[in-house]
Structures are given as C-alpha cells and as structure tokens.
Design a protein around this motif. Structure first.
Motif, PDB file in Angstrom:
ATOM      1  N   VAL A   1      55.575  74.619  -8.512  1.00 31.05           N
ATOM      2  CA  VAL A   1      56.786  75.402  -8.457  1.00 31.05           C
ATOM      3  C   VAL A   1      56.732  76.770  -9.167  1.00 31.05           C
ATOM      4  CG1 VAL A   1      58.984  75.353  -9.339  1.00 31.05           C
ATOM      5  CG2 VAL A   1      58.278  73.330  -8.174  1.00 31.05           C
ATOM      6  N   GLN A   2      56.940  77.905  -8.681  1.00 27.31           N
ATOM      7  CA  GLN A   2      57.190  79.081  -9.238  1.00 27.31           C
ATOM      8  C   GLN A   2      58.428  79.673  -9.198  1.00 27.31           C
ATOM      9  OE1 GLN A   2      53.644  81.760  -8.411  1.00 27.31           O
ATOM     10  NE2 GLN A   2      53.186  80.175  -6.953  1.00 27.31           N
ATOM     11  N   VAL A   3      59.149  80.804  -9.895  1.00 28.85           N
ATOM     12  CA  VAL A   3      60.166  80.892  -9.844  1.00 28.85           C
ATOM     13  C   VAL A   3      60.399  82.632  -9.429  1.00 28.85           C
ATOM     14  CG1 VAL A   3      62.371  81.652 -11.173  1.00 28.85           C
ATOM     15  CG2 VAL A   3      61.111  79.512 -11.867  1.00 28.85           C
ATOM     16  N   THR A   4      61.130  83.004  -8.473  1.00 32.97           N
ATOM     17  CA  THR A   4      61.334  84.090  -7.840  1.00 32.97           C
ATOM     18  C   THR A   4      61.908  85.099  -8.611  1.00 32.97           C
ATOM     19  OG1 THR A   4      63.326  83.677  -6.869  1.00 32.97           O
ATOM     20  CG2 THR A   4      61.572  83.237  -5.531  1.00 32.97           C
ATOM     21  N   LYS A   5      62.027  86.503  -8.261  1.00 32.17           N
ATOM     22  CA  LYS A   5      62.457  87.701  -9.050  1.00 32.17           C
ATOM     23  C   LYS A   5      64.070  87.316  -9.336  1.00 32.17           C
ATOM     24  CE  LYS A   5      62.590  91.677  -7.108  1.00 32.17           C
ATOM     25  NZ  LYS A   5      62.230  93.046  -6.740  1.00 32.17           N
ATOM     26  N   ASP A   6      64.476  86.656  -8.320  1.00 27.98           N
ATOM     27  CA  ASP A   6      66.012  86.473  -8.452  1.00 27.98           C
ATOM     28  C   ASP A   6      66.238  84.938  -9.026  1.00 27.98           C
ATOM     29  OD1 ASP A   6      65.134  85.785  -6.152  1.00 27.98           O
ATOM     30  OD2 ASP A   6      66.799  86.082  -4.962  1.00 27.98           O
ATOM     31  N   ASP A   7      65.544  84.554  -9.632  1.00 26.62           N
ATOM     32  CA  ASP A   7      65.592  83.030 -10.492  1.00 26.62           C
ATOM     33  C   ASP A   7      65.927  81.922  -9.631  1.00 26.62           C
ATOM     34  OD1 ASP A   7      67.498  84.553 -13.304  1.00 26.62           O
ATOM     35  OD2 ASP A   7      65.307  84.160 -12.825  1.00 26.62           O
ATOM     36  N   CYS A   8      65.097  81.821  -8.369  1.00 28.40           N
ATOM     37  CA  CYS A   8      65.026  80.689  -7.532  1.00 28.40           C
ATOM     38  C   CYS A   8      63.837  80.104  -7.771  1.00 28.40           C
ATOM     39  CB  CYS A   8      65.547  81.024  -6.239  1.00 28.40           C
ATOM     40  SG  CYS A   8      65.409  79.592  -4.882  1.00 28.40           S
TER      41      CYS A   8
END
Length: 381
Positions: free
Chosen positions: A90-97
């Motif tokens: 799991v990673q987190v995108t620039k817009d926090d998803c």
C-alpha cells in the motif's frame, strides 16, 4: 478524498489488543463463506504473496505471469484456496488515497519513449488511468516493468485486471481472508516523522472504517514507520520486514535478524517478517526470536519449494508468504498432516505437533539438506 483528521487509537473500533495469536488458529479447521474447508496445521499461517502470486515477466514459469499481482482478481483468486492471509503493498497518492501497488514508480510509454512517474506523486485519477479500465470501452495507458538487466517490458499477463485502492480491497475481497498490509516506502529515502505520521493516518483511517472483523497484520521495511504505526494503534499486530542480512543498507537496523529484533523490542512490535535465506543462514535466531515473545514469518523464492516450507514448520516458524498459492497451500493441507491426525481434533493435533522439537545441531544437519532437496524439486518434471 475527505479531509484527513487526526485520531488516536481511542477513535478506532473496540477490538482485541494486537496479537498475531488472535489470528493464528482462526482458520485451523478451514473456513466457510465459499472457501476451501479442510484441516490445517494450527499456528502455521499461509499467506499469498501479492494475492495469488507476484509477476515476473521474464520468468519461464507461466505461474509468474498468470494473474496481475496486487489486483482484486488476484486477491479473490487466492481466496479459493486454504489461505489465512494475502499480502499486498500500500502506498498513498498525492491526494491522500491509499492504493495497492508494489513498485515505487509507474512505467508507461508516450511517443515511443518509456517514462516513469512516482506513485506517490500521482493523484488517484492519474494512477487509475494505467492498465485495464473498469469502464466498458475505455482503454488505459500501457504499463511496463523494468527487468533485472535494465530492459523495459510490457506488463503482459494471462489474466489482467485494473489497478485498485485499499478501500476497494476491503469492500470487494472475500471477507474471511486476512490482509497482510505492507506499508510501502522508498528504500533509500529519509522520511521525517510528520510525513510518516500523515501517510500512516491516511491508511489507518481506511482500515478502521472498512476492516470490520477482517484479520489485519501491518508490516514494513521502514523501521521508523513500523514503530510509529504501532504507536498510532494497538488493534492490529505490526511486523518489521527485513532481508535478514542478505542485503546491506545504510540504515543498520535493516541489516540483520539481530537488528530486526532490536527494532521490534524497542517499539513493542509483535514480530518479524524475514527473507527465508536469512533464517536458513542463521537458524539459531529462531529460538532467540521466540524467547523474545516475537512471532516470525518469512518470504522469498524458497517459500515456493514445499521442502523448504516444511522445514520451517519443523523449526517453529509461524507462517510463510509464497507465490505458488495453489501448490503450496494444498501441499501443507494434504501432505503435512497425516490422515489420522486430521480427524482427531485440533487439541490432539496441537499436542502431536508440540513434540516436533529439534536441537540446534539437528536443525543444522537438516538445513544442509535444503539445497539438495530444492535442486531435486527443480529437476522433477
């Protein structure tokens, strides 16, 4: 994405205190809900790597290119077999998803040139536009992967699937299947605590909202993130990932099983997930880890070899992460329990298994047989 709010463990559902033992016998007699039911070895977890198995595009083994890794299809395909957990990144995108993807970068092609974009620098909509699309008639951007020799190869598998989010996995994956959530960070980047905290809170927010009673294990190679996620919650066990000395990093905490134990004990973590080669090189570490009341799981290519998996069971290792989901899970169920043991009940079986104790000298001898067994396994038709 809704604005992120700070929270503490008191905001989370009222679950039991984090412990791998909470899950270790959960599926010992098989599970219902349309999953394969059969007697299982108590306290020996079976975990599908990236779901149904990782993809190695240059491999001559078709199993490594059968189903797109880290996808809903891969997860639900794995759920058809007697597994306890699936592991995914799991990673987190620039817009926090929080999204599920292994590699640090997305590789694609534009005007005949392959380029890369970091997953964490993409917004969710950009991330999801790569690969097969959920909308009928919509075509996604082609995905590539980089081979060990530096070449770019199209990410072609026999059965492809769309990229997905962590929330989708909770909602759409067989609910009885546990999640081993690897918290993915760049191996060579230095992270500030406030940044780590923000990323982990984004992930925990989704977990607390959608996990319900699904078993969860957190793991990560990032030692600060491992200790921090333990501080942020105490509902789910946290394991520190390590290569066990098979690779060397600037951060010495990543360079041995001994250092991994220190990270766990200092941060009150529940266990270690080690590259199996590191454990086989230092079998005495297993008893040290056990004496420290830590659990030990392993990963690596050797876990696709039945003999190596059985050796770990004899050594007292708590579970294995592997790619060949069908073969290894069925081998454990069908071959590692005698038929008469399988019907005498879990309590009696546990007593029988507790007698399988070996001295370090005996284990050392058995471990010397592993290379020969593996070579013999590879030569079989």
């Amino acid at each position: 994405m809704a604005a992120l709010k700070a929270f503490h463990v008191s905001d989370a559902p009222n679950l039991e205190k984090a412990s791998l033992s909470l899950y270790s016998t959960r599926f010992s007699n098989g599970v219902e809900l349309n999953r394969a039911t059969s007697c299982r070895i108590p306290n020996f977890l079976l975990i599908g790597h990236r779901g149904h198995g990782m993809n190695i595009l240059q491999s001559s083994d078709s199993r490594m290119k059968a189903i797109k890794e880290n996808s809903l299809l891969s997860f639900n395909s794995a759920a058809k077999f007697p597994l306890d957990f699936i592991e995914f990144d799991v990673q987190v995108t620039k817009d926090d998803c929080p999204v599920i993807f292994h590699d640090d970068v997305i590789l694609s092609e534009e005007n005949g040139t392959v380029f890369e974009k970091r997953v964490t620098e993409l917004c969710l909509a950009e991330f999801l536009c790569y690969g097969p699309q959920k909308e009928a008639g919509k075509e996604g951007k082609c995905l590539y992967r980089k081979t060990k020799d530096g070449k770019f190869e199209k990410w072609n598998v026999e059965t492809d699937d769309s990229l997905c989010t962590l929330q989708e996995a909770f909602v759409k994956v067989e609910p009885s299947l546990g999640f081993n959530i690897e918290l993915k960070f760049d191996d060579y980047k230095v992270y500030q605590q406030d940044h780590l905290t923000r990323i982990l809170q984004v992930i925990l927010q989704v977990v607390f909202e959608f996990a319900r009673d699904r078993p969860i294990i957190f793991s990560t190679f990032q030692p600060d993130a491992a200790q921090l996620v333990r501080k942020l919650q105490n509902n789910y066990p946290v394991h520190f990932l390590t290569e066990g000395g098979t690779k060397t990093y600037y951060d010495v905490r990543r360079n041995s099983l001994e250092e991994a134990m220190k990270v766990c004990l200092e941060g009150s973590l529940q266990g270690i997930v080690s590259e199996i080669k590191g454990v086989f090189k230092d079998p005495g570490a297993v008893s040290k880890i056990k004496r420290s009341n830590l659990s030990l799981l392993t990963y690596g290519k050797l876990n696709n070899v039945p003999e190596a998996v059985y050796m770990q069971y004899l050594m007292g290792i708590d579970g294995v992460i592997f790619d060949f989901v069908e073969e290894i899970s069925r081998t454990v169920v069908d071959s590692m329990i005698k038929p008469d043991e399988a019907i005498i009940g879990e309590e009696s079986l546990s007593e029988a298994n507790s007698k399988l104790e070996f001295t370090e000298k005996e284990l050392s001898f058995l471990l010397k047989l592993i290379p020969e067994l593996i070579q013999q396994h590879k030569s079989c038709p």
